[in-house]
Design a protein around this motif. Structure first.
Motif, PDB file in Angstrom:
ATOM      1  N   THR A 145      -0.793 -17.413  13.721  1.00 21.82           N
ATOM      2  CA  THR A 145       0.014 -16.247  13.361  1.00 21.82           C
ATOM      3  C   THR A 145       1.055 -16.606  12.314  1.00 21.82           C
ATOM      4  O   THR A 145       1.263 -15.873  11.329  1.00 21.82           O
ATOM      5  N   ASP A 146       1.728 -17.720  12.518  1.00 23.08           N
ATOM      6  CA  ASP A 146       2.762 -18.133  11.580  1.00 23.08           C
ATOM      7  C   ASP A 146       2.155 -18.394  10.198  1.00 23.08           C
ATOM      8  O   ASP A 146       2.766 -18.049   9.169  1.00 23.08           O
ATOM      9  N   HIS A 147       0.949 -18.982  10.181  1.00 23.02           N
ATOM     10  CA  HIS A 147       0.287 -19.238   8.901  1.00 23.02           C
ATOM     11  C   HIS A 147      -0.071 -17.923   8.219  1.00 23.02           C
ATOM     12  O   HIS A 147       0.136 -17.780   6.994  1.00 23.02           O
ATOM     13  N   PHE A 148      -0.605 -16.963   8.962  1.00 25.75           N
ATOM     14  CA  PHE A 148      -0.968 -15.674   8.372  1.00 25.75           C
ATOM     15  C   PHE A 148       0.264 -15.002   7.778  1.00 25.75           C
ATOM     16  O   PHE A 148       0.211 -14.439   6.682  1.00 25.75           O
ATOM     17  N   LEU A 149       1.375 -15.045   8.499  1.00 28.91           N
ATOM     18  CA  LEU A 149       2.603 -14.424   7.995  1.00 28.91           C
ATOM     19  C   LEU A 149       3.091 -15.127   6.728  1.00 28.91           C
ATOM     20  O   LEU A 149       3.598 -14.481   5.810  1.00 28.91           O
ATOM     21  N   ALA A 150       2.939 -16.437   6.677  1.00 30.81           N
ATOM     22  CA  ALA A 150       3.336 -17.171   5.477  1.00 30.81           C
ATOM     23  C   ALA A 150       2.435 -16.812   4.295  1.00 30.81           C
ATOM     24  O   ALA A 150       2.912 -16.614   3.171  1.00 30.81           O
ATOM     25  N   VAL A 151       1.123 -16.725   4.551  1.00 33.03           N
ATOM     26  CA  VAL A 151       0.176 -16.398   3.491  1.00 33.03           C
ATOM     27  C   VAL A 151       0.474 -15.019   2.902  1.00 33.03           C
ATOM     28  O   VAL A 151       0.394 -14.817   1.682  1.00 33.03           O
ATOM     29  N   THR A 152       0.798 -14.049   3.761  1.00 30.57           N
ATOM     30  CA  THR A 152       0.968 -12.663   3.307  1.00 30.57           C
ATOM     31  C   THR A 152       2.401 -12.335   2.904  1.00 30.57           C
ATOM     32  O   THR A 152       2.681 -11.195   2.519  1.00 30.57           O
ATOM     33  N   ALA A 153       3.302 -13.285   2.956  1.00 30.34           N
ATOM     34  CA  ALA A 153       4.692 -13.024   2.571  1.00 30.34           C
ATOM     35  C   ALA A 153       4.805 -12.464   1.150  1.00 30.34           C
ATOM     36  O   ALA A 153       5.618 -11.552   0.903  1.00 30.34           O
ATOM     37  N   PRO A 154       4.013 -12.946   0.162  1.00 31.02           N
ATOM     38  CA  PRO A 154       4.149 -12.414  -1.200  1.00 31.02           C
ATOM     39  C   PRO A 154       3.771 -10.947  -1.351  1.00 31.02           C
ATOM     40  O   PRO A 154       4.029 -10.359  -2.410  1.00 31.02           O
ATOM     41  N   THR A 155       3.131 -10.333  -0.336  1.00 34.01           N
ATOM     42  CA  THR A 155       2.759  -8.916  -0.453  1.00 34.01           C
ATOM     43  C   THR A 155       3.980  -8.016  -0.479  1.00 34.01           C
ATOM     44  O   THR A 155       3.886  -6.863  -0.924  1.00 34.01           O
ATOM     45  N   GLY A 156       5.115  -8.504   0.017  1.00 40.56           N
ATOM     46  CA  GLY A 156       6.300  -7.659   0.103  1.00 40.56           C
ATOM     47  C   GLY A 156       6.354  -6.803   1.349  1.00 40.56           C
ATOM     48  O   GLY A 156       7.335  -6.093   1.583  1.00 40.56           O
ATOM     49  N   LEU A 157       5.309  -6.870   2.167  1.00 41.31           N
ATOM     50  CA  LEU A 157       5.318  -6.109   3.422  1.00 41.31           C
ATOM     51  C   LEU A 157       6.332  -6.709   4.386  1.00 41.31           C
ATOM     52  O   LEU A 157       6.484  -7.929   4.448  1.00 41.31           O
ATOM     53  N   PRO A 158       7.022  -5.867   5.166  1.00 42.02           N
ATOM     54  CA  PRO A 158       7.903  -6.417   6.201  1.00 42.02           C
ATOM     55  C   PRO A 158       7.092  -7.102   7.293  1.00 42.02           C
ATOM     56  O   PRO A 158       5.866  -6.932   7.385  1.00 42.02           O
ATOM     57  N   GLY A 159       7.784  -7.889   8.125  1.00 42.65           N
ATOM     58  CA  GLY A 159       7.091  -8.679   9.134  1.00 42.65           C
ATOM     59  C   GLY A 159       6.210  -7.853  10.053  1.00 42.65           C
ATOM     60  O   GLY A 159       5.077  -8.246  10.357  1.00 42.65           O
ATOM     61  N   GLY A 160       6.706  -6.703  10.509  1.00 43.33           N
ATOM     62  CA  GLY A 160       5.918  -5.866  11.411  1.00 43.33           C
ATOM     63  C   GLY A 160       4.640  -5.378  10.765  1.00 43.33           C
ATOM     64  O   GLY A 160       3.570  -5.342  11.394  1.00 43.33           O
ATOM     65  N   ALA A 161       4.716  -4.999   9.498  1.00 41.21           N
ATOM     66  CA  ALA A 161       3.525  -4.526   8.790  1.00 41.21           C
ATOM     67  C   ALA A 161       2.534  -5.660   8.572  1.00 41.21           C
ATOM     68  O   ALA A 161       1.315  -5.455   8.603  1.00 41.21           O
ATOM     69  N   ARG A 162       3.028  -6.879   8.371  1.00 38.00           N
ATOM     70  CA  ARG A 162       2.128  -8.015   8.209  1.00 38.00           C
ATOM     71  C   ARG A 162       1.451  -8.369   9.528  1.00 38.00           C
ATOM     72  O   ARG A 162       0.298  -8.828   9.545  1.00 38.00           O
ATOM     73  N   MET A 163       2.136  -8.151  10.649  1.00 34.80           N
ATOM     74  CA  MET A 163       1.487  -8.331  11.951  1.00 34.80           C
ATOM     75  C   MET A 163       0.373  -7.300  12.128  1.00 34.80           C
ATOM     76  O   MET A 163      -0.704  -7.616  12.650  1.00 34.80           O
ATOM     77  N   GLU A 164       0.610  -6.061  11.682  1.00 34.59           N
ATOM     78  CA  GLU A 164      -0.429  -5.040  11.755  1.00 34.59           C
ATOM     79  C   GLU A 164      -1.600  -5.406  10.847  1.00 34.59           C
ATOM     80  O   GLU A 164      -2.769  -5.191  11.201  1.00 34.59           O
ATOM     81  N   ALA A 165      -1.288  -5.977   9.674  1.00 35.21           N
ATOM     82  CA  ALA A 165      -2.348  -6.407   8.764  1.00 35.21           C
ATOM     83  C   ALA A 165      -3.178  -7.514   9.406  1.00 35.21           C
ATOM     84  O   ALA A 165      -4.406  -7.558   9.245  1.00 35.21           O
ATOM     85  N   MET A 166      -2.530  -8.405  10.138  1.00 33.49           N
ATOM     86  CA  MET A 166      -3.261  -9.467  10.830  1.00 33.49           C
ATOM     87  C   MET A 166      -4.190  -8.880  11.886  1.00 33.49           C
ATOM     88  O   MET A 166      -5.333  -9.338  12.044  1.00 33.49           O
ATOM     89  N   ALA A 167      -3.731  -7.868  12.607  1.00 32.79           N
ATOM     90  CA  ALA A 167      -4.581  -7.228  13.617  1.00 32.79           C
ATOM     91  C   ALA A 167      -5.806  -6.590  12.960  1.00 32.79           C
ATOM     92  O   ALA A 167      -6.926  -6.691  13.483  1.00 32.79           O
ATOM     93  N   MET A 168      -5.616  -5.946  11.808  1.00 34.11           N
ATOM     94  CA  MET A 168      -6.740  -5.347  11.086  1.00 34.11           C
ATOM     95  C   MET A 168      -7.701  -6.431  10.590  1.00 34.11           C
ATOM     96  O   MET A 168      -8.928  -6.308  10.728  1.00 34.11           O
ATOM     97  N   PHE A 169      -7.159  -7.488  10.051  1.00 27.33           N
ATOM     98  CA  PHE A 169      -7.946  -8.612   9.537  1.00 27.33           C
ATOM     99  C   PHE A 169      -8.764  -9.244  10.656  1.00 27.33           C
ATOM    100  O   PHE A 169      -9.986  -9.404  10.548  1.00 27.33           O
TER     101      PHE A 169
END
Length: 244
Positions: A145-169
């Motif tokens: 999870t921490d790696h996914f959040l680090a990878v997607t940090a440049p998207t500009g999405l807030p943390g909660g939205a990146r967690m949702e993106a991880m669930a979709m992924f």
């Protein structure tokens, strides 16, 4: 202020309730002889059974027998089967070969992560259903999870939205792996499904389905289909970057 009265006769201190999550339970207290087994060895034995015979074959009795232990003694390490499933899930998450830091190329990093996940799912066919049924929150799952959040940090999405993106992924890859297993297990089922959909498409009742079938071409190679669909999922995750 605490009462100065002594407790009534027969009153006994109530021991604190044991945590429900196995991750809140210490693996060992540090007192007494070294345990004969570890969570890692127990998870490995359970995974070997699941890999060979499926998740339904995993039981406390089977795992204990594989370890050469008594069934009741196994409960000293793993109080219930749900905890055993949690250990198996986290042990599978330990198989991710994650780089120390993301490369900065979000699409490339997510593509690599998606292929890594599908490889693990193919190695352990029981895993996708378990991922869907039980959230992975053990140490190795949190590392992912921490790696996914680090990878997607440049998207500009807030943390909660990146967690949702991880669930979709993760959800897409789980679904793809499960469909792949179903198709591989039953060629007859797949042939019947294709025949049924072809019949429906030519019935005239579903014009959009007919159009899709007319332009679909020959059946896609599974790896190529995975790559195309994964790319679309990643494009959805990257949409905020495109609009910035």
């Amino acid at each position: 202020m605490p009462s100065s009265k002594p407790p009534a006769t027969g009153d006994k201190p109530v021991p604190p309730e044991a945590p429900e999550l196995i991750w809140l339970r210490p693996e060992r207290t540090g007192r007494g002889p070294r345990p004969a087994h570890s969570r890692d060895s127990i998870a490995a034995a359970a995974m070997a059974i699941a890999d060979a015979e499926g998740l339904d074959a995993v039981s406390m009795r089977r795992v204990a027998a594989a370890l050469g232990a008594g069934t009741m003694s196994l409960y000293n390490y793993v109080p219930k089967k749900e905890h055993l499933l949690d250990l198996m899930l986290d042990a599978a998450c330990a198989e991710y070969r994650l780089p120390a830091e993301p490369s900065g190329d979000v699409r490339a990093d997510l593509t690599a992560l998606g292929h890594e996940q599908l490889t693990i799912f193919r190695r352990h066919p029981w895993l996708p259903a378990l991922v869907v049924a039980r959230p992975g929150i053990g140490p190795n799952a949190l590392r992912y999870t921490d790696h996914f959040l680090a990878v997607t940090a440049p998207t500009g999405l807030p943390g909660g939205a990146r967690m949702e993106a991880m669930a979709m992924f993760n959800g897409f890859i789980c679904q793809f792996a499960q469909y792949e297993q179903t198709a591989a297990a039953s060629a007859k089922w797949q042939a019947e499904m294709v025949g049924y959909l072809t019949q429906a498409a030519t019935s005239g009742a579903y014009p959009n389905l007919a159009q899709a079938f007319a332009t679909a071409g020959p059946p896609a190679d599974p790896d190529q289909a995975f790559d195309r669909t994964l790319d679309r999922v990643i494009s959805a995750i990257l949409a905020p970057m495109a609009g910035s």
